[in-house]
Design an enzyme around this catalytic site. Structure first.
Site, PDB file in Angstrom:
ATOM      1  N   ILE A  24       0.835  -1.189   0.000  1.00 33.54           N
ATOM      2  CA  ILE A  24       0.000   0.000   0.000  1.00 33.54           C
ATOM      3  C   ILE A  24       0.876   1.248   0.000  1.00 33.54           C
ATOM      4  CG2 ILE A  24      -1.877   1.255   1.124  1.00 33.54           C
ATOM      5  CD1 ILE A  24      -1.358  -2.107   2.470  1.00 33.54           C
ATOM      6  N   CYS A  25       0.586   2.149  -0.932  1.00 33.53           N
ATOM      7  CA  CYS A  25       1.186   3.480  -0.958  1.00 33.53           C
ATOM      8  C   CYS A  25       0.080   4.444  -1.368  1.00 33.53           C
ATOM      9  CB  CYS A  25       2.396   3.545  -1.888  1.00 33.53           C
ATOM     10  SG  CYS A  25       2.066   3.277  -3.641  1.00 33.53           S
ATOM     11  N   GLY A  26       0.407   5.642  -1.762  1.00 37.48           N
ATOM     12  CA  GLY A  26      -0.614   6.621  -2.115  1.00 37.48           C
ATOM     13  C   GLY A  26      -1.526   6.177  -3.249  1.00 37.48           C
ATOM     14  N   SER A  37      -3.913   4.175  -1.064  1.00 41.58           N
ATOM     15  CA  SER A  37      -4.662   4.717   0.075  1.00 41.58           C
ATOM     16  C   SER A  37      -5.289   6.076  -0.241  1.00 41.58           C
ATOM     17  CB  SER A  37      -3.750   4.844   1.291  1.00 41.58           C
ATOM     18  OG  SER A  37      -2.723   5.789   1.030  1.00 41.58           O
TER      19      SER A  37
END
Length: 153
Positions: free
Chosen positions: A66-68, A110
């Site tokens: 998970i990242c931006g 996210s």
């Protein structure tokens, strides 16, 4: 979910809250979860490589990053030989990532989706297995492209 297996999870600072929700969901459904997230000195490529290598070595059957946006994690994870990481923007893509592409790593953004939507996508990805059939030769071609490019490097 019909079966459980070891899952690595990792996030950068943008993905921490979603990662925590996903880790809790996975644990509640019986999956042993190993958190390999970034520390204060790391960026998403560090996390993606660490998680992807754990899958490539067979320490984890699948993984979640998970990242931006999920895009950077997918790009970085796919640099590890033998890894197929897919960015998951919706439940159809989650299912197809497994059934058609045999993706071992699901990458989420996210900042592009809410936690509840991500959990629905995660469930679809977990519940799907590689279908083989017409997709099998295509996945084999992906492996051949990777092999050719490793030799050329």
């Amino acid at each position: 979910m019909s079966r459980t297996y070891p899952i690595a999870i990792g996030a950068d600072d943008a993905g921490t809250a979603m990662k925590d929700a996903m880790a809790a969901y996975l644990a509640a459904h019986g999956h042993p979860v190993t958190d390999l997230s970034a520390d204060a000195t790391e960026d998403y490529p560090d996390v993606a490589e660490r998680v992807a290598r754990s899958v490539a070595r067979g320490e984890h059957e699948r993984a979640v990053l998970i990242c931006g946006t999920g895009i950077g994690m997918a790009i970085a994870a796919n640099k590890v030989p033998g890894i197929r990481a897919a960015q998951i923007p919706d439940s159809y893509s989650a299912e197809r990532a497994r059934k058609s592409n045999d993706a071992q790593i699901a990458c989420f953004g996210s900042r592009t989706m809410g936690v509840e939507a991500a959990l629905v996508c995660l469930r679809h990805w977990l519940d799907s297995d590689f279908a083989g059939g017409r997709s099998a030769p295509k996945v084999e071609k992906i492996k051949q492209v990777e092999s050719r490019n490793l030799r050329a490097a």
